[in-house]
Design a protein around this motif. Structure first.
Motif, short mmCIF file in Angstrom:
data_model
loop_
_atom_site.label_atom_id
_atom_site.label_comp_id
_atom_site.label_asym_id
_atom_site.label_seq_id
_atom_site.Cartn_x
_atom_site.Cartn_y
_atom_site.Cartn_z
N VAL A 281 0.84 -1.19 0.00
CA VAL A 281 0.00 0.00 0.00
C VAL A 281 0.88 1.25 0.00
N ALA A 282 0.38 2.30 -0.64
CA ALA A 282 1.01 3.63 -0.58
C ALA A 282 0.25 4.48 0.43
N VAL A 283 0.98 5.18 1.31
CA VAL A 283 0.37 5.90 2.43
C VAL A 283 0.87 7.34 2.46
N ASN A 284 -0.05 8.28 2.63
CA ASN A 284 0.30 9.69 2.83
C ASN A 284 0.44 9.96 4.31
N GLU A 285 1.58 10.52 4.69
CA GLU A 285 1.84 10.78 6.11
C GLU A 285 1.42 12.19 6.52
N ARG A 286 1.72 12.56 7.75
CA ARG A 286 1.23 13.78 8.41
C ARG A 286 1.97 15.03 7.95
#
Length: 445
Positions: A281-286
């Motif tokens: 999965v590709a995840v966008n962080e804070r």
């Protein structure tokens, strides 16, 4: 009372405009000290957080593509327009007969209306993400095998900010912002008139991260479902994050939805690694702790794993903004496999094992669509990259596939890549939601 309401609305607008101006001025102070590449790979550099009252804002104003303009392919590649004149194309899905589905979608505009989020809405509008959602799925068909869609038709409409799509048997599943629905599908269909059948509700209400993606398991029994957080770092309280910031697994036989992995702030693109069968999965962080933090990432997903959000990032790096802290959870936080650069907005993800029209050197890894930053100085993302894999794991630094979405001075965006998919011919397709185009990438002739 009527006049009072009018003046109240005017006052809110003035505050928002003034706040935007203040944010822009304030944001000019902060800038990255590291190159984007230092925040990429299996061991990214993670400097100390930059204490910020307001986020850095660095907008690329959308201008689209003119005449024969197009993104710049890497050496050995060629790019052409597969389909044009679309309306905010976000996500792609290929059907077994070669038809390509495009989710034309945007935010349902149901985020909580705080002053901060009003400012964010104005920023999103300025980067091309503020228009009403088209709420359609378009079917594209290359009828003559020329690499261009000669048929463009509405397969489904009257949806609710649709995003993920998955065909299981003769049922086409669509992830709306608030629920998964399904429709009957038969090979060759160009328009579906049957009403949607709700399969399961998804966290909705106010929707900060509204995109919901789905991926069918190889045996067709499960759908894996991404659900983003309702905030940056739980600033509205943990209660509103119930059921969010995670990947769920839906049993299609029982309609049971259960958590599969948690602590993933805004997961989007998913795929099955072809050698190991692992879910990636590709995840966008804070945001809001500086231009160098936190890198977006991709990772193999461990069932039952916790990935830190909101209490920590990249393993045990505590985020002191989150109160009360949870050191017990942080101690269990898993370190992601591979960083994709800070604020790159890495969304699309597709493995390239079937991409026979790409060079051989790009057929053993993954491509990632990086939508691009609005809160980093200088900007990051705005490209499609390739990461090679060896024995089921990333092996090497990213390679550019498509660039040129930004103008040379970084002030304007011709386009912004989102979803990526390998089509039936073995070419790479890229959804560009600012350029309103689906780009087709293959090896140069």
């Amino acid at each position: 009372m009527k006049h009072r309401g009018i003046w109240l609305g005017v006052g809110v607008l003035v505050v928002c405009i003034g706040a935007v101006g203040g944010v822009v001025q304030y944001s000019r102070i902060e800038r990255a000290r590291l190159g984007v590449a230092q925040g990429m790979g299996p061991d990214p550099v993670l400097p100390a957080p930059a204490g910020r009252v307001l986020p850095t804002v660095n907008i690329a104003h959308p201008v689209g593509w003119k005449d024969a303009e197009h993104p710049t392919p890497a050496a050995g590649l060629a790019v052409t327009a597969f389909a044009t004149h679309l309306d905010h194309p976000r996500w792609l899905y290929t059907l077994p007969n070669g038809d390509v589905l495009v989710a034309q979608s945007n935010s349902p505009d149901t985020d909580i209306q705080t002053v901060k989020n009003r400012i964010a809405s104005l920023v999103m509008g300025a980067v091309g993400a503020g228009s009403p959602s088209p709420d359609k799925i378009i079917l594209l068909r290359d009828e003559h095998g020329t690499g261009h869609a000669t048929l463009q038709t509405v397969l489904l409409d009257h949806l609710h900010s649709p995003f993920g799509m998955a065909l299981v048997g003769n049922e086409l599943f669509v992830a709306n912002a608030n629920a998964i629905v399904k429709f009957p599908y038969h090979a060759g269909d160009t328009h579906i008139t049957a009403p949607p059948v709700k399969v399961v509700d998804l966290p909705a209400g106010y929707n900060h991260h509204w995109t919901k993606n789905i991926l069918a398991s190889p045996d067709g029994r499960f759908l894996y479902v991404t659900v983003g957080s309702n905030s940056n770092v739980a600033e509205h309280g943990i209660a509103v994050e119930e059921g969010r910031a995670r990947i769920d697994r839906l049993d299609l036989q029982t309609a049971t939805l259960e958590p599969y992995a948690t602590g993933l702030r805004n997961p989007n693109g998913m795929g099955w690694e072809p050698q190991t069968g692992a879910l990636w999965v590709a995840v966008n962080e804070r945001d809001e702790i500086g231009s160098d933090l936190v890198p977006d990432y991709m990772t193999a997903v461990r069932q039952g794993g916790f990935y830190g959000w909101p209490y920590s990032y990249y393993g045990q790096h505590m985020d002191v903004r989150v109160q009360p802290p949870r050191p017990d959870l942080v101690a269990t936080a898993l370190v992601p496999d591979y960083a994709l650069g800070p604020h790159t907005a890495s969304l699309g993800l597709a493995f390239t094992a079937t991409a026979r029209l790409l060079p051989q050197s790009m057929q053993h890894g993954v491509v990632v669509g990086q939508h691009g930053s609005w809160n980093r100085r200088p900007k990051s993302g705005y490209k499609v990259i390739y990461i090679p894999f060896v024995e089921g794991k990333p092996a090497g630094m990213p390679q550019d596939v498509l660039t040129g979405f930004l103008s040379p001075d970084q002030e304007h965006a011709h386009g912004r890549p989102v979803g990526v998919v390998i089509d039936q011919s073995g070419a790479l397709l890229v959804a560009d939601d600012v350029g309103n185009t689906i780009w087709r990438v293959s090896g140069a002739q």
